[in-house]
Design an enzyme around this catalytic site. Structure first.
Site, PDB file in Angstrom:
ATOM      1  N   LYS A  34      -5.272 -10.802  -6.662  1.00  0.00           N
ATOM      2  CA  LYS A  34      -6.501 -11.051  -5.904  1.00  0.00           C
ATOM      3  C   LYS A  34      -7.582 -10.039  -6.289  1.00  0.00           C
ATOM      4  O   LYS A  34      -7.277  -8.910  -6.708  1.00  0.00           O
ATOM      5  CB  LYS A  34      -6.231 -11.081  -4.406  1.00  0.00           C
ATOM      6  CG  LYS A  34      -6.131  -9.749  -3.765  1.00  0.00           C
ATOM      7  CD  LYS A  34      -5.973  -9.830  -2.253  1.00  0.00           C
ATOM      8  CE  LYS A  34      -5.926  -8.397  -1.786  1.00  0.00           C
ATOM      9  NZ  LYS A  34      -5.497  -8.081  -0.502  1.00  0.00           N
TER      10      LYS A  34
ATOM     11  N   LYS B 108     -11.075  -4.164  -4.298  1.00  0.00           N
ATOM     12  CA  LYS B 108     -11.933  -3.011  -4.580  1.00  0.00           C
ATOM     13  C   LYS B 108     -11.144  -1.858  -5.166  1.00  0.00           C
ATOM     14  O   LYS B 108     -11.705  -0.942  -5.736  1.00  0.00           O
ATOM     15  CB  LYS B 108     -12.713  -2.559  -3.334  1.00  0.00           C
ATOM     16  CG  LYS B 108     -12.089  -2.858  -2.003  1.00  0.00           C
ATOM     17  CD  LYS B 108     -13.100  -2.672  -0.858  1.00  0.00           C
ATOM     18  CE  LYS B 108     -12.531  -3.233   0.451  1.00  0.00           C
ATOM     19  NZ  LYS B 108     -13.456  -3.378   1.538  1.00  0.00           N
TER      20      LYS B 108
ATOM     21  N   LYS C 288       0.819  -1.221   0.000  1.00  0.00           N
ATOM     22  CA  LYS C 288       0.000   0.000   0.000  1.00  0.00           C
ATOM     23  C   LYS C 288       0.849   1.265   0.000  1.00  0.00           C
ATOM     24  O   LYS C 288       0.441   2.280  -0.557  1.00  0.00           O
ATOM     25  CB  LYS C 288      -0.956   0.003   1.201  1.00  0.00           C
ATOM     26  CG  LYS C 288      -2.092  -0.994   1.050  1.00  0.00           C
ATOM     27  CD  LYS C 288      -3.197  -0.739   2.054  1.00  0.00           C
ATOM     28  CE  LYS C 288      -4.318  -1.761   1.877  1.00  0.00           C
ATOM     29  NZ  LYS C 288      -5.318  -1.657   2.942  1.00  0.00           N
TER      30      LYS C 288
HETATM   31  P1  TYM Z   1     -10.791  -5.743   4.010  1.00  0.00           P
HETATM   32  O1  TYM Z   1     -11.756  -4.660   4.295  1.00  0.00           O
HETATM   33  O2  TYM Z   1      -9.741  -5.507   2.978  1.00  0.00           O
HETATM   34  O3  TYM Z   1     -11.552  -7.050   3.590  1.00  0.00           O
HETATM   35  C1  TYM Z   1     -12.608  -7.566   4.370  1.00  0.00           C
HETATM   36  C2  TYM Z   1     -12.539  -9.082   4.403  1.00  0.00           C
HETATM   37  O4  TYM Z   1     -12.617  -9.598   3.058  1.00  0.00           O
HETATM   38  C3  TYM Z   1     -11.529 -10.488   2.835  1.00  0.00           C
HETATM   39  N1  TYM Z   1     -11.134 -10.396   1.419  1.00  0.00           N
HETATM   40  C4  TYM Z   1     -11.066 -11.439   0.587  1.00  0.00           C
HETATM   41  N2  TYM Z   1     -11.334 -12.753   0.768  1.00  0.00           N
HETATM   42  C5  TYM Z   1     -11.178 -13.572  -0.297  1.00  0.00           C
HETATM   43  N3  TYM Z   1     -10.779 -13.132  -1.525  1.00  0.00           N
HETATM   44  C6  TYM Z   1     -10.509 -11.830  -1.750  1.00  0.00           C
HETATM   45  N4  TYM Z   1     -10.136 -11.407  -2.960  1.00  0.00           N
HETATM   46  C7  TYM Z   1     -10.645 -10.914  -0.664  1.00  0.00           C
HETATM   47  N5  TYM Z   1     -10.474  -9.578  -0.536  1.00  0.00           N
HETATM   48  C8  TYM Z   1     -10.772  -9.278   0.743  1.00  0.00           C
HETATM   49  C9  TYM Z   1     -10.425 -10.004   3.754  1.00  0.00           C
HETATM   50  O5  TYM Z   1      -9.484 -11.015   4.007  1.00  0.00           O
HETATM   51  C10 TYM Z   1     -11.203  -9.593   4.975  1.00  0.00           C
HETATM   52  O6  TYM Z   1     -11.458 -10.732   5.792  1.00  0.00           O
HETATM   53  N6  TYM Z   1      -7.505  -5.484   7.758  1.00  0.00           N
HETATM   54  C11 TYM Z   1      -8.840  -5.943   7.406  1.00  0.00           C
HETATM   55  C12 TYM Z   1      -9.938  -5.319   8.249  1.00  0.00           C
HETATM   56  C13 TYM Z   1      -9.764  -5.473   9.724  1.00  0.00           C
HETATM   57  C14 TYM Z   1      -9.904  -6.672  10.478  1.00  0.00           C
HETATM   58  C15 TYM Z   1      -9.698  -6.312  11.834  1.00  0.00           C
HETATM   59  C16 TYM Z   1     -10.204  -7.988  10.137  1.00  0.00           C
HETATM   60  C17 TYM Z   1      -9.483  -4.479  10.606  1.00  0.00           C
HETATM   61  N7  TYM Z   1      -9.442  -4.979  11.868  1.00  0.00           N
HETATM   62  C18 TYM Z   1      -9.744  -7.243  12.873  1.00  0.00           C
HETATM   63  C19 TYM Z   1     -10.235  -8.928  11.174  1.00  0.00           C
HETATM   64  C20 TYM Z   1     -10.023  -8.560  12.501  1.00  0.00           C
HETATM   65  C21 TYM Z   1      -9.098  -5.559   5.956  1.00  0.00           C
HETATM   66  O7  TYM Z   1      -8.497  -4.667   5.409  1.00  0.00           O
HETATM   67  O8  TYM Z   1     -10.099  -6.244   5.361  1.00  0.00           O
END
Ligand code: TYM
Length: 340
Positions: free
Chosen positions: A203, A206, A111
């Site tokens: 992957k 968004k 990032k």
């Molecule tokens: P974020 O917002 O990027 O994504 C949310 C969830 O979606 C999953 N994900 C995917 N799973 C499968 N294939 C994909 N292409 C894909 N893209 C996204 C992510 O793995 C995630 O589970 N850091 C985290 C948010 C967060 C969090 C937390 C998660 C903040 N605090 C505490 C768990 C516990 C994030 O950026 O997810």
């Protein structure tokens, strides 16, 4: 006691990867344990953001949670900034985590890009706030997609080091051997890493510039058909066995999506479609995608027209979350010698 926690960032469009890798699993877990699902608005500020859009996408992700089937009555759904204990614990954990650990985080490197000197301190600190999200509830299970594995390992390291560094004080305050449980990642199913529809080595994301690379939860039936029709494939028909997917990332991805949407195994899908051309498989895939996403899209639209309800869910969720977070934070302050 066992407790589930997970978070989703309110940055732009939720897509099929978010749904299959995470939110769909959130729904399943609510039948097994108490769950806390958080819209992590503080994390969404680590990259440049537009305030009006952040408020809008926070409500949108909340609506998506509800539309996908998370019951706001049984679980806590809220936005992170509402429960100040997340940020409060993050500071304490900042003093536990090591620079070297954060320097190794691949998501930060991705990032921040080349211009690391110019990345926000928040972006560097992102994984510690994420550890605080989980540990403030002393959560035991964290359902996420595969891309969050390294962040989860960091959360476990932080918990472990806190438990070790303050072992004496933890025991003296009556918490026994360890204050924080080591949270377990729950990375399960055939779609833990959904790939871009345009490139099987990237992957689904968004932030991808090509809209054809992802299916948004808000895409209508025509859009879904178009995007799946344009999805990259190879010229061979589908294999009849899982081994035949080796070295064919695009084929493997579409099979995984089909399996996850229908709650079947990938083996089962190739068994059914082995020998089919992609054109036929894509038609079937578009059908099941539309079948699963249409009710979600409809419900999201209904909730968008009722922001009062969504705001009530967030407010009540924050109350429930705070009722767990506050006593835990007070215990952390006692352990650390902070007078309260
Ligand atoms: P974020 O917002 O990027 O994504 C949310 C969830 O979606 C999953 N994900 C995917 N799973 C499968 N294939 C994909 N292409 C894909 N893209 C996204 C992510 O793995 C995630 O589970 N850091 C985290 C948010 C967060 C969090 C937390 C998660 C903040 N605090 C505490 C768990 C516990 C994030 O950026 O997810």
């Amino acid at each position: 006691p066992e407790l589930v926690f997970s978070g989703v960032q309110p940055t732009g469009n939720l897509h099929l990867g978010n749904y299959l890798g995470a939110i769909k699993r959130f729904v399943t877990l609510q039948d097994t344990r108490p769950c806390i699902y958080c819209v992590v608005d503080l994390h969404a500020m680590t990259l440049p953001h537009e305030p009006a859009q952040l408020a809008r996408t926070t409500r949108e992700v909340t609506a998506a949670f509800i539309a996908c089937g998370i019951d706001p009555g049984r679980n806590a759904i809220f936005n992170q900034s509402r429960v100040a204990e997340h940020a409060e614990l993050a500071w304490a954990l900042d003093c536990v985590a090591r620079m070297g650990w954060l320097n190794r985080m691949t998501q930060f490197k991705d990032k921040a890009g080349k211009d690391r000197e110019n990345a926000s301190v928040g972006l560097f600190n992102y994984p510690v706030l994420m550890a605080a999200d989980i540990l403030i509830y002393r959560a035991t299970h964290v359902p996420v997609g595969d891309d969050q594995k390294q962040h989860l390992e960091l959360a476990r390291d932080v918990a472990q080091k806190f438990n070790n560094d303050f072992a004496e004080s933890i025991a003296a305050h009556g918490h026994g051997e360890a204050f924080f449980p080591l949270p377990e990642p729950v990375i399960l199913g055939p779609a833990t890493r959904v790939m871009s529809l345009r490139d099987g080595s990237k992957k689904m994301s968004k932030s991808d510039t090509s809209e054809n690379s992802y299916i948004a939860l808000t895409d209508d039936a025509d859009t879904i058909v178009q995007k799946i029709r344009k999805a990259k494939t190879d010229p061979e028909p589908l294999p009849g066995h899982l081994d035949g997917l080796a070295g064919r990332p695009e084929a493997e991805n579409l099979v995984g999506i089909f399996a996850a949407l229908t709650d079947r195994s990938k083996a089962d899908i190739v068994h059914e479609f082995g020998g089919s051309q992609f054109s036929a498989f894509k038609t079937a895939l578009a059908d099941v995608t539309i079948e699963k996403l249409t009710p979600i899209r409809t419900e999201m639209a209904r909730l968008a027209a009722d922001p009062g309800y969504v705001d009530t869910v967030l407010a009540e969720g924050a109350e429930k979350a705070r009722a767990i977070a506050r006593p835990n934070m007070d215990a952390v302050k006692d352990i650390l010698g902070l007078i309260r």
